[in-house]
Scaffold this motif. Structure first.
Motif, PDB file in Angstrom:
ATOM      1  N   ALA A   6       0.835  -1.207   0.000  1.00  0.00           N
ATOM      2  CA  ALA A   6       0.000   0.000   0.000  1.00  0.00           C
ATOM      3  C   ALA A   6       0.868   1.254   0.000  1.00  0.00           C
ATOM      4  O   ALA A   6       0.565   2.238  -0.692  1.00  0.00           O
ATOM      5  N   LEU A   7       1.954   1.221   0.768  1.00  0.00           N
ATOM      6  CA  LEU A   7       2.868   2.363   0.780  1.00  0.00           C
ATOM      7  C   LEU A   7       3.565   2.521  -0.570  1.00  0.00           C
ATOM      8  O   LEU A   7       3.741   3.639  -1.066  1.00  0.00           O
ATOM      9  N   ARG A   8       3.956   1.416  -1.158  1.00  0.00           N
ATOM     10  CA  ARG A   8       4.577   1.471  -2.491  1.00  0.00           C
ATOM     11  C   ARG A   8       3.620   2.113  -3.506  1.00  0.00           C
ATOM     12  O   ARG A   8       4.034   2.902  -4.361  1.00  0.00           O
ATOM     13  N   HIS A   9       2.348   1.761  -3.402  1.00  0.00           N
ATOM     14  CA  HIS A   9       1.362   2.330  -4.322  1.00  0.00           C
ATOM     15  C   HIS A   9       1.289   3.844  -4.151  1.00  0.00           C
ATOM     16  O   HIS A   9       1.304   4.594  -5.150  1.00  0.00           O
ATOM     17  N   LEU A  10       1.221   4.296  -2.900  1.00  0.00           N
ATOM     18  CA  LEU A  10       1.131   5.730  -2.631  1.00  0.00           C
ATOM     19  C   LEU A  10       2.402   6.458  -3.033  1.00  0.00           C
ATOM     20  O   LEU A  10       2.363   7.497  -3.700  1.00  0.00           O
ATOM     21  N   ALA A  11       3.539   5.922  -2.606  1.00  0.00           N
ATOM     22  CA  ALA A  11       4.810   6.638  -2.757  1.00  0.00           C
ATOM     23  C   ALA A  11       5.423   6.475  -4.144  1.00  0.00           C
ATOM     24  O   ALA A  11       5.947   7.442  -4.711  1.00  0.00           O
ATOM     25  N   PHE A  12       5.367   5.283  -4.678  1.00  0.00           N
ATOM     26  CA  PHE A  12       6.077   5.015  -5.923  1.00  0.00           C
ATOM     27  C   PHE A  12       5.205   5.246  -7.155  1.00  0.00           C
ATOM     28  O   PHE A  12       5.612   5.931  -8.094  1.00  0.00           O
ATOM     29  N   GLU A  13       3.999   4.682  -7.129  1.00  0.00           N
ATOM     30  CA  GLU A  13       3.135   4.804  -8.304  1.00  0.00           C
ATOM     31  C   GLU A  13       2.496   6.183  -8.414  1.00  0.00           C
ATOM     32  O   GLU A  13       2.349   6.723  -9.510  1.00  0.00           O
ATOM     33  N   LYS A  14       2.101   6.747  -7.257  1.00  0.00           N
ATOM     34  CA  LYS A  14       1.396   8.031  -7.294  1.00  0.00           C
ATOM     35  C   LYS A  14       2.327   9.233  -7.193  1.00  0.00           C
ATOM     36  O   LYS A  14       2.068  10.281  -7.796  1.00  0.00           O
ATOM     37  N   LYS A  15       3.398   9.105  -6.411  1.00  0.00           N
ATOM     38  CA  LYS A  15       4.248  10.264  -6.130  1.00  0.00           C
ATOM     39  C   LYS A  15       5.604  10.227  -6.832  1.00  0.00           C
ATOM     40  O   LYS A  15       6.347  11.199  -6.775  1.00  0.00           O
ATOM     41  N   GLY A  16       5.946   9.118  -7.431  1.00  0.00           N
ATOM     42  CA  GLY A  16       7.165   9.064  -8.218  1.00  0.00           C
ATOM     43  C   GLY A  16       8.449   8.803  -7.445  1.00  0.00           C
ATOM     44  O   GLY A  16       9.545   8.937  -8.003  1.00  0.00           O
ATOM     45  N   GLN A 120       8.270  12.686   3.940  1.00  0.00           N
ATOM     46  CA  GLN A 120       6.901  12.379   3.514  1.00  0.00           C
ATOM     47  C   GLN A 120       6.130  11.716   4.652  1.00  0.00           C
ATOM     48  O   GLN A 120       5.706  10.566   4.564  1.00  0.00           O
ATOM     49  N   THR A 121       5.922  12.454   5.733  1.00  0.00           N
ATOM     50  CA  THR A 121       5.212  11.917   6.899  1.00  0.00           C
ATOM     51  C   THR A 121       3.771  11.559   6.573  1.00  0.00           C
ATOM     52  O   THR A 121       3.230  10.558   7.046  1.00  0.00           O
ATOM     53  N   GLY A 122       3.133  12.387   5.753  1.00  0.00           N
ATOM     54  CA  GLY A 122       1.701  12.235   5.506  1.00  0.00           C
ATOM     55  C   GLY A 122       1.306  10.919   4.881  1.00  0.00           C
ATOM     56  O   GLY A 122       0.232  10.383   5.173  1.00  0.00           O
ATOM     57  N   MET A 123       2.146  10.361   4.026  1.00  0.00           N
ATOM     58  CA  MET A 123       1.778   9.122   3.345  1.00  0.00           C
ATOM     59  C   MET A 123       1.647   7.951   4.314  1.00  0.00           C
ATOM     60  O   MET A 123       0.758   7.114   4.169  1.00  0.00           O
ATOM     61  N   VAL A 124       2.526   7.895   5.293  1.00  0.00           N
ATOM     62  CA  VAL A 124       2.432   6.814   6.281  1.00  0.00           C
ATOM     63  C   VAL A 124       1.175   6.998   7.130  1.00  0.00           C
ATOM     64  O   VAL A 124       0.470   6.037   7.440  1.00  0.00           O
ATOM     65  N   TRP A 125       0.874   8.250   7.490  1.00  0.00           N
ATOM     66  CA  TRP A 125      -0.332   8.494   8.277  1.00  0.00           C
ATOM     67  C   TRP A 125      -1.592   8.138   7.500  1.00  0.00           C
ATOM     68  O   TRP A 125      -2.592   7.702   8.094  1.00  0.00           O
ATOM     69  N   GLU A 126      -1.572   8.327   6.181  1.00  0.00           N
ATOM     70  CA  GLU A 126      -2.733   7.941   5.376  1.00  0.00           C
ATOM     71  C   GLU A 126      -3.074   6.472   5.586  1.00  0.00           C
ATOM     72  O   GLU A 126      -4.245   6.082   5.592  1.00  0.00           O
ATOM     73  N   LEU A 127      -2.050   5.654   5.761  1.00  0.00           N
ATOM     74  CA  LEU A 127      -2.261   4.227   5.992  1.00  0.00           C
ATOM     75  C   LEU A 127      -2.602   3.946   7.446  1.00  0.00           C
ATOM     76  O   LEU A 127      -3.562   3.230   7.747  1.00  0.00           O
ATOM     77  N   ARG A 128      -1.804   4.514   8.358  1.00  0.00           N
ATOM     78  CA  ARG A 128      -1.952   4.164   9.776  1.00  0.00           C
ATOM     79  C   ARG A 128      -3.257   4.621  10.399  1.00  0.00           C
ATOM     80  O   ARG A 128      -3.759   3.984  11.335  1.00  0.00           O
ATOM     81  N   LYS A 129      -3.833   5.706   9.912  1.00  0.00           N
ATOM     82  CA  LYS A 129      -5.029   6.216  10.582  1.00  0.00           C
ATOM     83  C   LYS A 129      -6.286   5.412  10.241  1.00  0.00           C
ATOM     84  O   LYS A 129      -7.317   5.573  10.892  1.00  0.00           O
TER      85      LYS A 129
END
Length: 356
Positions: A6-16, A120-129
């Motif tokens: 899920a983090l890979r999707h957010l960070a790699f696919e969406k954010k580059g 990129q603190t926000g991406m991890v919080w998107e998952l954890r919350k």
């Protein structure tokens, strides 16, 4: 591994990005499932790499089988090892969840000309919350243990007992039922001290007629819970009962409005209006609540300034209070799960000033 994907999707696919460095202790547990890692490097493809010092190396090998485990030997520099791996993996754009200023500068200096570094603190919080079913199972247990602890509080609060003695009885009750520890230092604040929202726990003897604010939380398998009740050692006065009912109404109104897509600041406003309308607005001195999970204070935040919207899977507290210096304070708090429709109280227990 679902969390890493899920983090890979957010960070790699969406954010580059093509690499993510995790350093925060709670985030490390969230992604690896065990404590003690120094950091975790997640490449775009392949296994994540856990860096550990010798004291945690054997545990990491035993419990981190989904990862490559890299030992940081005595005298080795962790930043140097990370940078060497970043270069070997040809990572060009590296995200990091959280890092000290000193380590950020050290990484940036070592990576200069080799890779870009961005927090990129926000991406991890998107998952954890948003808690998954495994997390919710553990949080339900933590809440159950906390509720049992609060039952003990209602049994032991009496005139003559000291605040720390009440705390000891509560913590023992939670421990013997399976708690791994406490989410924070137990609060038992009595008499005029109950007007201090974070009044802690002292040697003060509870007196007849005292308001007693008890704020507790059990930890179960690293997950926290949070619960507050206010009680009276003896028979409550009319003023105590009046203020208690105002706080109770404020909490219930906010709870009834808790659902997916609700704005966090609107929930705060709902509770605050009840207290304002009763003439005690100036005595509600903190925000309505906060997220709970691996840490006792997480996102989303329920405050006047919050920009968060709730979603199914959020676990938050709702904890309005009125604190009058010289008189005392009253707070009522539960840990709440946001469901697809409405919400559920995970902590359960009496809503009364009267002890048993």
């Amino acid at each position: 591994m679902k969390r890493i994907e899920a983090l890979r999707h957010l960070a790699f696919e969406k954010k580059g990005f093509d690499g993510f460095l995790i350093t925060n202790e709670a985030n490390l547990f969230y992604f690896t499932g065990f404590p003690g890692a120094a950091c975790l490097l997640i490449p775009k493809t392949g296994k994540g790499i856990i860096y550990v010092y010798g004291v945690n190396y054997e545990q990491a090998k035993a419990e981190g089988k989904a990862f490559k485990v890299e030992l940081v030997k005595y005298g080795e520099n962790l930043l140097d090892k990370i940078v060497a791996q970043v270069r070997a993996l040809k990572i060009n754009k590296l995200a990091v969840d959280a890092v000290s200023v000193e380590n950020y500068r050290g990484l940036a200096r070592r990576l200069r000309g080799k890779a870009k570094l961005k927090i990129q603190t926000g991406m991890v919080w998107e998952l954890r919350k948003v808690k998954d079913e495994e997390e919710l199972k553990l949080m339900r247990k933590a809440a159950e243990l906390t509720s049992e602890g609060m039952k003990t509080a209602y049994e032991v609060v009496k005139p003559g007992i000291k605040e720390y003695e009440v705390a000891a009885e509560i913590e023992y009750a939670m421990r013997r039922r399976g708690s791994w520890g406490t989410s924070f230092d137990t609060i038992v604040a009595s008499g005029v001290r109950s007007a201090f929202p974070h009044g802690g726990c002292t040697e003060r003897k509870i007196r007849k007629g005292d308001l007693v604010v008890v704020d507790i939380g059990a930890v179960y398998k690293h997950y926290c819970s949070d619960m507050t009740r206010t009680m009276v050692a003896g028979k409550p006065s009319e003023k105590q009962k009046k203020i208690y009912e105002i706080v109770r109404k404020a909490q219930e109104k906010a709870f009834e409005a808790t659902k997916p897509k609700a704005k966090a600041k609107d929930l705060d406003a709902i509770a605050r209006k009840v207290i304002d309308d009763a003439g005690y607005g100036e005595y509600f001195v903190h925000s309505l609540g906060h997220g709970v999970g691996l840490e006792i204070h997480e996102q989303p935040r329920l405050s006047r300034e919050s920009k968060d919207k709730l979603t199914a899977g959020n676990v938050v507290t709702i904890e309005p209070g009125i604190y009058i210096v010289g008189f005392g304070g009253i707070r009522i708090e539960d840990t709440i799960l946001v469901r697809k429709r409405g919400a559920e109280k995970l902590t359960k227990g009496p809503y009364t000033l009267e002890t048993t």
